[in-house]
Design a protein around this motif. Structure first.
Motif, PDB file in Angstrom:
ATOM      1  N   LEU A 188       0.820  -1.207   0.000  1.00 43.61           N
ATOM      2  CA  LEU A 188       0.000   0.000   0.000  1.00 43.61           C
ATOM      3  C   LEU A 188       0.855   1.258   0.000  1.00 43.61           C
ATOM      4  O   LEU A 188       0.518   2.267  -0.631  1.00 43.61           O
ATOM      5  N   ALA A 189       1.967   1.216   0.714  1.00 44.95           N
ATOM      6  CA  ALA A 189       2.834   2.387   0.805  1.00 44.95           C
ATOM      7  C   ALA A 189       3.391   2.796  -0.553  1.00 44.95           C
ATOM      8  O   ALA A 189       3.752   3.964  -0.757  1.00 44.95           O
ATOM      9  N   GLU A 190       3.466   1.855  -1.482  1.00 51.76           N
ATOM     10  CA  GLU A 190       3.977   2.171  -2.820  1.00 51.76           C
ATOM     11  C   GLU A 190       2.935   2.886  -3.679  1.00 51.76           C
ATOM     12  O   GLU A 190       3.286   3.506  -4.682  1.00 51.76           O
ATOM     13  N   THR A 191       1.670   2.792  -3.293  1.00 56.04           N
ATOM     14  CA  THR A 191       0.605   3.382  -4.118  1.00 56.04           C
ATOM     15  C   THR A 191      -0.108   4.543  -3.432  1.00 56.04           C
ATOM     16  O   THR A 191      -0.624   5.429  -4.117  1.00 56.04           O
ATOM     17  N   LEU A 192      -0.150   4.555  -2.097  1.00 64.97           N
ATOM     18  CA  LEU A 192      -0.822   5.640  -1.384  1.00 64.97           C
ATOM     19  C   LEU A 192       0.082   6.872  -1.331  1.00 64.97           C
ATOM     20  O   LEU A 192       1.303   6.752  -1.384  1.00 64.97           O
ATOM     21  N   PRO A 193      -0.495   8.064  -1.208  1.00 63.02           N
ATOM     22  CA  PRO A 193       0.311   9.292  -1.218  1.00 63.02           C
ATOM     23  C   PRO A 193       1.171   9.418   0.036  1.00 63.02           C
ATOM     24  O   PRO A 193       0.926   8.749   1.052  1.00 63.02           O
ATOM     25  N   PRO A 194       2.184  10.293   0.000  1.00 63.53           N
ATOM     26  CA  PRO A 194       3.112  10.410   1.135  1.00 63.53           C
ATOM     27  C   PRO A 194       2.473  10.884   2.424  1.00 63.53           C
ATOM     28  O   PRO A 194       3.056  10.709   3.502  1.00 63.53           O
ATOM     29  N   GLU A 195       1.280  11.488   2.357  1.00 60.85           N
ATOM     30  CA  GLU A 195       0.609  11.933   3.571  1.00 60.85           C
ATOM     31  C   GLU A 195       0.331  10.807   4.557  1.00 60.85           C
ATOM     32  O   GLU A 195       0.121  11.040   5.750  1.00 60.85           O
ATOM     33  N   VAL A 196       0.327   9.576   4.060  1.00 58.03           N
ATOM     34  CA  VAL A 196       0.119   8.425   4.949  1.00 58.03           C
ATOM     35  C   VAL A 196       1.288   8.277   5.922  1.00 58.03           C
ATOM     36  O   VAL A 196       1.147   7.683   6.993  1.00 58.03           O
TER      37      VAL A 196
END
Length: 399
Positions: free
Chosen positions: A82-90
């Protein structure tokens, strides 16, 4: 009666997910990817309950071998994806965890605990006392040693829930609607007792499945469907410091007694410091646990304990200001395992709640399990230990 009977009407939705925390968001995300049409309903905002009061822990280090650890290891892999596709705000940070022992007895217990974890696929690396400063230069002297867990990570929990829901709505495979400020007041069933949707403060939503992702309020939602699920609130406090220099604390650091607190069923106040940095600069200092219902009273004793334990781990924090504190309620189940999957007592009712303090870390695997059950796909792991009907109803109860 908590349920309302309706005639069978073809539904435009495949499921209604009750709860817009990170677990509900993950259920929506993976259901959407499976091509399902779902509505996420919450009486408040996104991450307005337990998720918004969490630290964002994605831990394997505190889990003994068994079903919860299996769920955590699957979620660890899914969070990386998920970290590869979700925006950096995560704010996904694979920072790793460091568990330290104050004396030889605690280190021996940690060593036995880690050996069992390794057999289940956890990367646990023992560090002698003289190697601890290599990972954390500001740790207190005199510790007996510790274990480094490279798989531990962290996210910003409210952003994780919001971005998962946004990604779910944009996936294009299924359809995900989000309905906030809308309280579920009844679970709709047909004459045979099968789920046919929910009644909300804005009207009826018809669907052949309802997913209980209501977190600490999961027991109340289950009661609307006429079943017993003994979810109880377990209050916890977090201290937030003033912004500090980068990398003052490099990992998620906690003392060995935190593991025992997680596994305890005591209702009394328990505290064991978990210290970690954030990208914005402040440190987060948890964690306390106590079962006091939904009492929101500020506990100065809980905060005092956290501050004392944190400075015992990191003496450099003795001169640091705490600028605020917040608290939330973990959804506690008596055997410390969440309830995940179909409820055989009410056809069409599914549960995804009761994760206690691990819901953010366990959300992706939970969502994947729920989506598989809703779509009829293969389960990614054995869900039998999480059966929602494993708890006996109280004597005299009708549910």
């Amino acid at each position: 009666m908590p349920t309302r009977h309706v005639s069978h009407v073809p539904a435009a939705l495949d499921a209604v997910i009750v709860g817009a925390g990170v677990v509900g968001a993950a259920c929506a995300y993976y259901a959407g990817r499976a091509g399902l049409a779902v509505a996420v309903v919450d009486r408040g905002p996104v991450a307005g309950g337990t998720t918004g009061a969490g630290e964002g822990n994605l831990l394997v280090s505190d889990k003994e071998p068994g079903p919860e650890l299996d769920l955590a290891l699957l979620s660890t892999r899914l969070w990386r994806e998920l970290a590869e596709t979700l925006p950096p705000e995560v704010e996904y940070e694979p920072k790793g965890g460091l568990v330290v022992a104050s004396d030889g007895a605690a280190l021996t217990a940690l060593r036995a605990f880690a050996a069992g974890q390794r057999a289940s696929g956890v990367d646990a690396r023992e560090l002698p006392a003289d190697r601890l400063p290599d990972l954390e230069p500001h740790l207190a002297p005199g510790l007996a040693g510790g274990f480094h867990y490279p798989q531990d990570a962290q996210v910003q929990p409210a952003q994780a829930a919001a971005r998962l829901l946004r990604a779910a709505r944009a996936s294009g495979a299924g359809r995900v609607d989000v309905r906030l400020g809308e309280e579920v007041t009844a679970v709709l069933t047909d004459r045979r007792g099968a789920v046919r949707g929910v009644r909300t403060t804005r009207g009826d939503l018809q669907a052949p499945a309802v997913v209980n992702a209501a977190g600490t309020w999961g027991g109340a939602l289950a009661a609307l469907a006429g079943v017993h699920l003994p979810v109880l609130p377990r209050r916890g406090f977090v201290l937030v410091t003033e912004p500090l220099q980068p990398r003052l604390v490099r990992h998620k650091v906690y003392a060995a007694d935190y593991v025992a607190d997680v596994a305890s069923g005591s209702a009394a106040l328990q505290s064991s410091a978990v210290v970690e940095s954030t990208p914005a600069g402040p440190l987060l200092i948890g964690a306390t646990r106590e079962r006091v219902g939904f009492d929101r009273t500020l506990s100065t004793e809980a905060l005092r304990r956290l501050a004392a334990q944190a400075t015992a781990l990191f003496p450099v924090l003795g001169g640091v200001r705490a600028i605020r504190a917040y608290h939330g309620f973990r959804p506690y189940l008596p055997d410390h395992l969440p309830a995940i999957g179909p409820d055989p007592r009410v056809p069409g009712l599914h549960h995804a709640c009761g994760h206690e303090g691990a819901g953010i870390g366990l959300a992706p695997a939970t969502g994947l399990l729920v989506a598989a059950a809703l779509s009829g796909g293969p389960a990614p792991l054995d869900a039998e230990p999480f059966r929602p009907d494993r708890f006996a109803a109280p004597e005299g109860a009708t549910a």
